[in-house]
Design a protein around this motif. Structure first.
Motif, PDB file in Angstrom:
ATOM      1  N   SER A  93       3.995  -3.697   2.827  1.00  0.00           N
ATOM      2  CA  SER A  93       4.524  -4.440   1.681  1.00  0.00           C
ATOM      3  C   SER A  93       5.857  -5.119   2.004  1.00  0.00           C
ATOM      4  O   SER A  93       6.723  -4.556   2.679  1.00  0.00           O
ATOM      5  CB  SER A  93       4.718  -3.511   0.493  1.00  0.00           C
ATOM      6  OG  SER A  93       3.491  -2.959   0.057  1.00  0.00           O
ATOM      7  N   LEU A 133       3.053   0.292  -3.473  1.00  0.00           N
ATOM      8  CA  LEU A 133       3.498  -0.284  -2.203  1.00  0.00           C
ATOM      9  C   LEU A 133       2.995   0.537  -1.034  1.00  0.00           C
ATOM     10  O   LEU A 133       2.616   1.697  -1.180  1.00  0.00           O
ATOM     11  CB  LEU A 133       5.032  -0.334  -2.169  1.00  0.00           C
ATOM     12  CG  LEU A 133       5.722  -1.021  -3.349  1.00  0.00           C
ATOM     13  CD1 LEU A 133       7.232  -0.829  -3.254  1.00  0.00           C
ATOM     14  CD2 LEU A 133       5.364  -2.499  -3.403  1.00  0.00           C
ATOM     15  N   VAL A 178       9.020  -6.538  -0.137  1.00  0.00           N
ATOM     16  CA  VAL A 178       9.567  -6.348  -1.478  1.00  0.00           C
ATOM     17  C   VAL A 178      10.892  -7.070  -1.621  1.00  0.00           C
ATOM     18  O   VAL A 178      11.758  -6.975  -0.751  1.00  0.00           O
ATOM     19  CB  VAL A 178       9.772  -4.848  -1.790  1.00  0.00           C
ATOM     20  CG1 VAL A 178      10.327  -4.667  -3.208  1.00  0.00           C
ATOM     21  CG2 VAL A 178       8.469  -4.086  -1.633  1.00  0.00           C
ATOM     22  N   ALA A 224       8.107   0.674   1.736  1.00  0.00           N
ATOM     23  CA  ALA A 224       7.739  -0.697   2.096  1.00  0.00           C
ATOM     24  C   ALA A 224       8.082  -1.025   3.548  1.00  0.00           C
ATOM     25  O   ALA A 224       8.887  -0.348   4.190  1.00  0.00           O
ATOM     26  CB  ALA A 224       8.444  -1.680   1.164  1.00  0.00           C
TER      27      ALA A 224
END
Length: 297
Positions: free
Chosen positions: A56, A52, A58, A76
């Motif tokens: 990112s 990550l 998530v 993230a």
């Protein structure tokens, strides 16, 4: 080569987990698969393997007390954590109160098996530069792990890949090749959506309470294009053929599929009627499913 640590902030220890459980008078619920990760190094390893970065997005299923959530938030750009147990929302909020300020975190109180993924992830908070595609990173409850991953695969196309922790037996079923002992219905149905492979072991000692089974980390990658080689095969027909075939796992297909099609139809699909279901790949089941659309000669 060892994996570099992917997180830099504080993570929950075993003492932290014990303290949270005591403060909120909570006993882990076996029915919900509540085995909490209580080892910072394991969290760092999961986050590193998930690959990550600050862009990112998530989604985590079953954050529990927030051990993994905290690690994800340190890397993230945004995290959506879906928790089915309302009793855990308050301790989870306490854990996340110290999360990274530059990460958007949203906790959703819902059963992931019943969640509208399009609505939930489509309206999730975001910030400039964060990707619209999602990663699934989670410690999945063992009893419903397959149903959860298949649900995400089918109903959340924006989730392109995942790294999930599951019982070893489940991970082996997901990633099994045709002909192996663990190859079965979950293997074939998951292959409809993507590929799965075991990438690491997880010792029992990192959990509170300690489970009676071994765990593994499984990487899931969604297919870029449909792997179904023939037209006219929908998921219902494929599911019918797969489940019927494996309902007679030790039988030849001409017997296990007798209520659906005859030996001639099986041969027309390019499949040996004397084969057994564990010998067939996804493409073979797809061709068999296509025969359900065709009238008998």
């Amino acid at each position: 080569m060892s994996e570099p640590p992917a997180t830099s902030g504080r993570l929950l220890t075993g003492a932290d987990i014990a303290g949270l459980l005591a403060r909120y008078s909570h006993l882990p619920r076996k029915t919900l698969g509540q085995n909490f990760v209580a080892d910072p190094n394991t969290i760092r390893r999961i986050v590193a393997l998930a690959d990550l970065d600050a862009r990112s997005s998530v989604v985590e299923i079953g954050p529990g007390l927030g051990s993994l959530t905290l690690g994800l938030a340190q890397v993230a750009g945004r995290v959506v954590a879906v928790e089915a147990d309302p009793v855990l929302l308050e301790p989870l909020a306490e854990t996340l109160s110290g999360a990274a300020a530059d990460t958007s975190i949203q906790v959703v109180s819902a059963d992931a098996l019943e969640l509208d993924w399009q609505a939930t992830l489509g309206t999730a908070q975001t910030r400039p530069g964060v990707r619209s595609e999602w990663d699934l990173v989670a410690n999945l409850p063992y009893s419903v792990a397959t149903a959860l991953l298949l649900g995400v695969a089918e109903h959340a196309p924006m989730v392109r890949r995942g790294l999930v922790m599951v019982q070893r037996e489940v991970g082996e079923r997901w990633s099994a090749p045709p002909g192996s002992r663990t190859y079965g219905i979950p293997t074939v149905m998951l292959a409809r959506w993507g590929t799965a492979r075991i990438v690491a072991d997880v010792p029992r000692a990192v959990f509170v309470p300690r489970p009676r089974v071994d765990s593994v980390l499984v990487r899931f990658q969604r297919h870029d294009a449909s792997p179904i080689p023939v037209d006219g095969v929908d998921d219902d027909r494929l599911d019918t053929v797969v489940r019927t075939a494996f309902g007679g796992r030790r039988k030849m297909l001409r017997r296990s599929l007798a209520d659906l099609m005859g030996a001639e139809a099986i041969e027309a699909a390019g499949v040996d009627p004397t084969a057994r279901p564990e010998q067939l790949a996804l493409a073979d089941f797809c061709r068999l499913a296509a025969q359900l659309n065709r009238p008998a000669a």
